[in-house]
Write a protein that holds these residues in place. Sequence first.
Motif, mmCIF file in Angstrom:
data_model
loop_
_atom_site.group_PDB
_atom_site.id
_atom_site.type_symbol
_atom_site.label_atom_id
_atom_site.label_comp_id
_atom_site.label_asym_id
_atom_site.label_seq_id
_atom_site.Cartn_x
_atom_site.Cartn_y
_atom_site.Cartn_z
ATOM 1 N N ALA A 112 -0.357 2.480 2.494
ATOM 2 C CA ALA A 112 -0.033 1.012 2.398
ATOM 3 C C ALA A 112 -0.125 0.247 3.935
ATOM 4 N N PRO A 113 -0.339 -1.025 3.866
ATOM 5 C CA PRO A 113 -0.303 -2.170 4.939
ATOM 6 C C PRO A 113 0.736 -1.485 5.772
ATOM 7 N N ARG A 114 0.597 -1.497 6.957
ATOM 8 C CA ARG A 114 1.576 -1.080 7.912
ATOM 9 C C ARG A 114 2.923 -1.986 8.161
ATOM 10 N N HIS A 115 2.796 -3.388 7.665
ATOM 11 C CA HIS A 115 3.660 -4.480 7.775
ATOM 12 C C HIS A 115 4.491 -4.473 6.431
ATOM 13 N N THR A 116 4.301 -3.735 5.352
ATOM 14 C CA THR A 116 5.018 -3.861 4.044
ATOM 15 C C THR A 116 6.269 -3.043 3.956
ATOM 16 N N GLU A 117 7.154 -3.309 3.278
ATOM 17 C CA GLU A 117 8.595 -2.432 3.182
ATOM 18 C C GLU A 117 8.301 -1.130 2.671
ATOM 19 N N GLN A 175 9.845 1.931 4.955
ATOM 20 C CA GLN A 175 10.673 2.896 4.267
ATOM 21 C C GLN A 175 10.097 4.230 4.527
ATOM 22 N N GLY A 176 8.884 4.553 3.962
ATOM 23 C CA GLY A 176 8.447 5.578 4.036
ATOM 24 C C GLY A 176 8.340 6.125 5.635
ATOM 25 N N LEU A 177 7.936 5.518 6.408
ATOM 26 C CA LEU A 177 8.059 5.705 7.743
ATOM 27 C C LEU A 177 9.537 6.230 8.427
ATOM 28 N N ALA A 178 10.535 5.353 7.946
ATOM 29 C CA ALA A 178 11.917 5.805 8.237
ATOM 30 C C ALA A 178 12.214 7.297 7.736
ATOM 31 N N LYS A 179 11.682 7.743 6.617
ATOM 32 C CA LYS A 179 11.807 8.837 6.144
ATOM 33 C C LYS A 179 11.283 10.051 6.859
ATOM 34 N N PHE A 180 10.028 9.560 6.968
ATOM 35 C CA PHE A 180 9.167 10.430 7.959
ATOM 36 C C PHE A 180 9.841 10.854 9.250
ATOM 37 N N VAL A 208 7.863 6.119 19.108
ATOM 38 C CA VAL A 208 6.891 6.935 17.808
ATOM 39 C C VAL A 208 6.694 5.833 16.805
ATOM 40 N N ARG A 209 7.802 5.250 16.317
ATOM 41 C CA ARG A 209 7.920 4.180 15.305
ATOM 42 C C ARG A 209 7.158 3.090 15.786
ATOM 43 N N GLU A 210 7.124 2.493 16.938
ATOM 44 C CA GLU A 210 6.045 1.414 17.321
ATOM 45 C C GLU A 210 4.856 1.780 17.239
ATOM 46 N N HIS A 211 4.539 3.089 17.967
ATOM 47 C CA HIS A 211 3.200 3.395 17.525
ATOM 48 C C HIS A 211 2.355 3.351 16.243
ATOM 49 N N LEU A 212 3.324 4.126 15.299
ATOM 50 C CA LEU A 212 2.975 4.125 13.825
ATOM 51 C C LEU A 212 2.991 2.931 13.067
ATOM 52 N N VAL A 213 3.688 1.782 13.506
ATOM 53 C CA VAL A 213 3.705 0.534 12.948
ATOM 54 C C VAL A 213 2.340 -0.298 13.670
ATOM 55 N N CYS A 214 2.169 -0.056 14.882
ATOM 56 C CA CYS A 214 0.977 -0.996 15.598
ATOM 57 C C CYS A 214 -0.325 -0.084 15.409
ATOM 58 N N GLU A 215 -0.486 1.169 15.345
ATOM 59 C CA GLU A 215 -1.537 1.980 15.334
ATOM 60 C C GLU A 215 -1.530 2.679 13.843
ATOM 61 N N GLY A 216 -0.797 3.203 13.515
ATOM 62 C CA GLY A 216 -0.800 3.959 12.248
ATOM 63 C C GLY A 216 -0.978 5.428 12.683
ATOM 64 N N PHE A 217 -1.013 6.155 11.377
ATOM 65 C CA PHE A 217 -1.240 7.731 11.632
ATOM 66 C C PHE A 217 -2.725 8.070 12.212
ATOM 67 N N VAL A 218 -3.001 9.299 12.583
ATOM 68 C CA VAL A 218 -4.211 9.804 12.806
ATOM 69 C C VAL A 218 -4.993 9.997 11.175
ATOM 70 N N ASP A 219 -5.907 9.583 11.228
ATOM 71 C CA ASP A 219 -6.571 9.982 9.880
ATOM 72 C C ASP A 219 -6.391 11.318 9.341
ATOM 73 N N GLY A 220 -6.137 11.448 8.226
ATOM 74 C CA GLY A 220 -6.013 12.614 7.377
ATOM 75 C C GLY A 220 -4.780 13.408 7.568
ATOM 76 N N TYR A 221 -3.783 12.915 8.298
ATOM 77 C CA TYR A 221 -2.539 13.486 8.807
ATOM 78 C C TYR A 221 -1.397 13.424 7.376
ATOM 79 N N LYS A 222 -1.857 14.155 6.474
ATOM 80 C CA LYS A 222 -1.351 14.326 4.993
ATOM 81 C C LYS A 222 -0.285 15.318 5.297
ATOM 82 N N GLN A 223 -0.373 16.501 5.866
ATOM 83 C CA GLN A 223 0.430 17.450 5.917
ATOM 84 C C GLN A 223 1.015 17.594 7.247
ATOM 85 N N TRP A 224 2.416 17.408 7.384
ATOM 86 C CA TRP A 224 2.990 17.252 8.620
ATOM 87 C C TRP A 224 3.208 18.580 9.305
#
Length: 87
Positions: free
Chosen positions: A8-13, A17-22, A54-70
């Motif tokens: 989802a676009p990084r500015h969306t709820e 919300q997903g980021l907070a759970k992560f 970390v929260r700031e980085h993930l909102v501004c930059e997003g996750f590294v491509d393909g990082y779906k398994q944590w």
Amino acid sequence: MDRSWMDAPRHTEKYLQGLAKFLGFAFNKSSVENKILCPCKNCVNSYWIEESEVREHLVCEGFVDGYKQWMFHGERVSSSSIHHIFV
């Protein structure tokens, strides 16, 4: 755990919300001295960073491509998943 929010676009709820759970999951399962490896596009799971940054980085930059398994954040990875990553 549903990961559709990661696309989802990084500015969306939905993303926020997903980021907070992560972050809750990651800090519960993998933190060392209240830091985790930052999975943003710039840090690429290479730097130990505190939650607010970390929260700031993930909102501004997003996750590294393909990082779906944590795998660096406490999620168990099957051997077939590891094979997929390295092939």
